[in-house]
Each structure stands twice: as structure tokens, then as C-alpha cells.
Design a protein around this motif. Structure first.
Motif, mmCIF file in Angstrom:
data_model
loop_
_atom_site.group_PDB
_atom_site.id
_atom_site.type_symbol
_atom_site.label_atom_id
_atom_site.label_comp_id
_atom_site.label_asym_id
_atom_site.label_seq_id
_atom_site.Cartn_x
_atom_site.Cartn_y
_atom_site.Cartn_z
ATOM 1 N N HIS A 1 -0.616 -1.834 -5.849
ATOM 2 C CA HIS A 1 -1.817 -1.381 -5.902
ATOM 3 C C HIS A 1 -2.622 -1.731 -4.603
ATOM 4 O O HIS A 1 -3.541 -0.939 -4.068
ATOM 5 C CB HIS A 1 -2.380 -2.018 -6.977
ATOM 6 N N SER B 1 -1.124 -2.315 -1.083
ATOM 7 C CA SER B 1 -0.993 -1.705 0.270
ATOM 8 C C SER B 1 -1.118 -0.257 -0.088
ATOM 9 O O SER B 1 -0.768 0.311 -0.953
ATOM 10 C CB SER B 1 0.232 -2.193 0.678
ATOM 11 N N THR B 2 -1.264 0.319 1.035
ATOM 12 C CA THR B 2 -1.184 1.761 1.130
ATOM 13 C C THR B 2 0.032 2.066 1.686
ATOM 14 O O THR B 2 0.450 1.821 2.717
ATOM 15 C CB THR B 2 -2.430 2.402 2.069
ATOM 16 N N HIS B 3 0.711 3.059 0.938
ATOM 17 C CA HIS B 3 2.228 3.461 1.288
ATOM 18 C C HIS B 3 2.272 4.919 1.907
ATOM 19 O O HIS B 3 1.047 5.647 1.626
ATOM 20 C CB HIS B 3 2.902 3.597 0.079
#
Ligand code: 4AD
Ligand code: MG
Length: 434
Positions: free
Chosen positions: A109, A111-113
């Protein structure tokens, strides 16, 4: 009947004040040391279970504190109403059972992937809130499609996927070996829908269709679902009447039944609430004028590209129906407009908000000789179309229909950036996994 030693999160409203068992997975959690807040999901929703140190047996409280994302758990708790909670309810935790403690869940939730990573992990990404919401809207749209046609006298007619010939041009055909012959994955069930219309009057074909699209746009899949009504004794105006009523029905159904999901998707529903038949109808020629007015370079006679469609549709806050395209750029089966011989009696429906074409359809060529000529002109093998030509030999009538691309419709209604998120497992130029 499913055995009932569990309560679904969507059903908590019937159990206020009672102890329930929720079987699911840990979506997320936080802790203040003395209180653990567990976000538990079970597929029907997410509920927060609050575990208080002084109120729980020590091992249970400890266990609740070490649970990791997507660990499979069975929790017990007392249902409390809570206006602030998205589900409207909260659980006061009384017990937790751990089925599997998960290590290193790939999608966090925090990190931005990137999209490539998320698509590689699509089998897990589907558990995330927005993806989950999108696919619930898709399921609602599919149900609305079936309800609309089933309740308006259309007979469901399944078309084959393995076919002997091309329907929508030969440039994007998937060829497969079929014993000693070649077969092609269906680009559209329409031609079989026409068989159905002559047998049943009104039918709809609904299934997966395939196009070897080499384009990497946000609108193109190589495998997508299409619903195709086909109607005997229908002309182009009838087709447009059905299309606008059908789209209105679907949009309203989603607005009614999928409010929560649209909220999760942060979809502004105001533009959708304006969708009501009748829709504006303009000719190809009028559409070209709109493109020119927007200052785009456009050569008369060409098909519209994405920027052209946008320049057209931004003039309207409803889907716009563009009819009578040049015959030369359309499929072999289109009926020629007797009043403008260079035009086809066809229609594309362009959705607002930059979505572009969601429906293609029109009236079909019903004259045997004309169709024979067209099949030859398009370089199609006549032998593979003998059955289709039979429809023009034995009781030919005016008829028509259209095809709606399900993923484009879902994408529009959800406000998705890319159609790849509107189907559980997208198939595209560079994607066949998972
Ligand atoms: O305009 P199309 O090619 O029309 C037909 O196939 C007709 N035989 C339909 C009919 O009259 N029965 O495709 C219809 C719709 C498009 O408007 C679009 O929504 C969708 O199918 N579509 C695609 N969706 C995702 N990826 C693609 N590569 C698509 N190609 C078409
Ligand atoms: Mg089209």
C-alpha cells in the motif's frame, strides 16, 4: 446453499450488536500499541476490526499484531454501527484464527508500482480496492447487457470462436491450425448473428472476440468481449434507436447499483447522470466539419483517429452517433446508402470524455449480387462465405445491428485510464501473462 458459519461483510447490517465470523484476508493494519486496527477483506467489502489489549486474551492480541498483508484469517467480532467507516460498520475483535502468515506480499500500500509491474502481478492486483471495484462494475454491466436483451425479446445466440473466414478485414486476424486446415479466431460474431436474426427475428451474440492489433493504445486489446444484437427488418434508424436506449439502460443500472464502486474509483458521476436517450446524430460529413473547426488536419474520406474522435465528441455531453461513413473504409457487409452511393448505412457511437468509439454497427447489405461483388472486391474467399450468401438467397430482408465493446464501455463508465484494467486478464501486443 452455501453453509453459513460465516457472515459476509456486505451483510453486516443484518447483524448489528451480534458476534459474527468473517473469513477473509488482512487488507491492511495499523497499531497504537494497545489497540490493533485490522482492515479485513472478504471479497464483498472491507471492514475494520478493532482489537483492544485489555479485552482480548494475550495470545490473540499478539497474533493480531503480527498479521501481514494478505495473510488468510478468520476473525470473530461484534458488529457496531460506525458512520465514519466506509462499510458503515466496525467489528470489536473477539478472536482471530490464522490460516497462513504471508511473507513479502509483492504489492504494498505504501509504494507506487508501475503499470508493467502491476500487470505482471495482475493475479494479485485484482485484490486491490480500485481493481476490485472496476471488475464489479464490469460484472454489473454484463448483467445489465443480458437483462436488457433478455427482457426485450432477443434470443441469446452463441457464435463460434473458431471460424473459417474473416469478418472485419484480414489485417488483424489470428490464424490457428485446425487439423489439416486453417481457422481464424472470431473478430466478431455478427455474421452468425445474422443467421440468428433470420431464424429468430431478434438475437444477441455475446462472447470474446479477437483481433491481432499491433497498436499499443489505451483502447486496444487483442482479446475483448463484444455484445452484438442483430435484428430482422431493422433499418439504420432502428439500429440507432436501440443503441441509444441500450446505452442509457446500462449507464443507469450502474449508477443505481454500483454507487460504492464508482466512489472508490473517484468517478465523477455528474457526466454519467446526463446520459439519456435521444443521443445526437450527425453524419460523417458533419463530423468532418467539426474536426476541421477544431483545427485538426484531416483528409476527407479517411477513418477517424483518436484525436479526431475527441474533436467530434467534445461538442456533446452525451454519446454522439456518427452515421454514413465512406463505404470504401468500411467492412464488406455494410449496406450502401441508396441516396449517397459513396456512403454506408452505418453508425459509430462515440462516448464522451475522450473515450471515442464504443459501438460500431449499421444496416447490412441484403442483396445477393451486391454482396458477391463486395466479397470479391475485399479479396475474401467466396467458399468460406457460401453459408452467409445463402441468407441472401433464401428470404433476404433488410436487417441490422451493432457491436458494443464491453471493455470500452467499462472504461468509460469507470473513468479508467486504460482498457487493460477493465478485463480480468488483458491480452495485448506484449502481454499474454498471467
Ligand atoms: O466496430 P467494430 O469492429 O464492429 C464490428 O465488429 C461489427 N461486426 C459489430 C456489429 O455490427 N455487430 O467493433 C465493435 C466494437 C467497437 O466499437 C469497440 O467498442 C470494440 O468493438 N472493439 C475493441 N475493443 C477493444 N479492443 C479492440 N481491439 C477492439 N476492436 C473493436
Ligand atoms: Mg468500428
Amino acid at each position: 446453499m452455501l453453509k453459513k458459519d460465516q457472515t459476509y461483510i456486505s451483510e453486516l447490517k443484518h447483524h448489528v450488536g451480534k458476534e459474527v465470523t468473517v473469513k477473509g484476508w488482512l487488507y491492511n493494519s495499523r497499531s497504537s500499541g494497545k489497540i490493533h486496527f485490522l482492515q479485513v477483506r472478504d471479497g464483498t467489502g472491507i471492514v475494520q476490526a478493532v482489537g483492544v489489549k485489555n479485552e482480548l486474551p494475550e495470545p490473540i492480541f499478539e497474533l493480531a499484531g503480527k498479521l501481514t498483508q494478505e495473510s488468510s484469517i478468520i476473525v470473530k467480532g461484534i458488529v457496531r454501527e460506525d458512520k465514519r467507516a466506509s462499510s458503515g460498520f466496525e467489528l470489536t475483535l473477539t478472536d482471530v484464527k490464522l490460516l497462513q502468515l504471508v511473507a513479502d506480499y509483492p504489492i504494498s500500500h505504501q509504494s507506487t508500482h508501475g503499470p508493467a509491474f502491476l500487470m505482471d502481478n495482475r493475479h494479485l492486483w485484482l485484490r486491490s480496492k480500485k481493481q476490485h471495484a472496476t471488475l464489479r462494475v464490469r460484472a454489473e454491466i454484463v448483467k445489465a447487457i443480458r437483462d436488457y436483451f433478455d427482457s426485450n425479446g432477443y434470443v441469446l445466440m452463441d457464435a463460434p470462436i473458431l471460424t473459417p473466414a474473416a469478418c472485419e478485414g484480414t489485417t488483424n486476424l489470428f490464424e490457428v491450425g485446425y487439423f489439416d486446415e486453417k481457422a481464424y479466431l472470431s473478430q466478431s460474431g455478427q455474421l452468425y448473428g445474422e443467421v440468428g436474426a433470420m431464424a429468430f427475428g431478434k438475437v444477441y451474440v455475446f462472447g470474446p472476440t479477437f483481433r491481432a492489433e499491433k497498436s499499443k493504445t489505451r483502447k486496444h486489446l487483442t482479446e475483448f468481449w463484444m455484445v452484438e444484437p442483430e435484428i430482422a427488418y431493422a433499418d439504420l434508424d432502428d439500429v440507432m434507436n436501440v443503441a441509444e436506449e441500450f446505452i442509457t439502460f446500462i449507464v443507469h443500472r450502474v449508477l443505481e447499483n454500483r454507487k460504492e464502486e464508482l466512489k472508490t474509483l473517484e468517478r465523477n458521476t455528474a457526466p454519467l447522470e446526463k446520459i439519456n436517450a435521444p443521443f445526437p446524430r450527425i453524419s460523417y460529413d458533419e463530423a468532418v466539419e467539426l474536426i476541421k473547426k477544431a483545427g485538426l488536419p484531416f483528409e476527407y474520406g479517411n477513418d477517424f483517429g483518436a484525436p479526431d474522435e475527441e474533436a467530434i465528441s467534445k461538442n456533446f455531453d452525451k454519446p454522439v452517433m456518427v452515421h454514413r461513413y465512406p463505404l470504401a473504409i468500411k467492412a464488406f457487409y455494410m449496406k450502401q446508402d441508396p441516396e449517397h452511393l459513396d456512403k454506408a448505412l452505418c453508425v459509430d457511437v462515440l462516448a464522451p470524455e475522450g473515450i471515442g468509439e464504443i459501438i460500431g454497427g449499421g444496416q447490412r447489405a441484403d442483396d445477393l449480387e451486391y454482396l458477391e461483388k463486395k466479397i470479391a472486391e475485399h479479396g475474401l474467399p467466396r467458399k468460406a462465405f457460401e453459408w452467409y450468401l445463402d441468407l441472401r438467397k433464401y428470404g433476404t430482408v433488410p436487417h441490422g445491428g451493432f457491436g458494443l465493446g464491453v471493455e470500452r464501455a467499462v472504461s468509460w463508465i469507470c473513468g479508467s485510464e486504460h482498457v487493460r484494467e477493465t478485463i480480468p486478464f488483458a491480452r495485448m501486443l506484449n502481454r499474454l501473462y498471467p
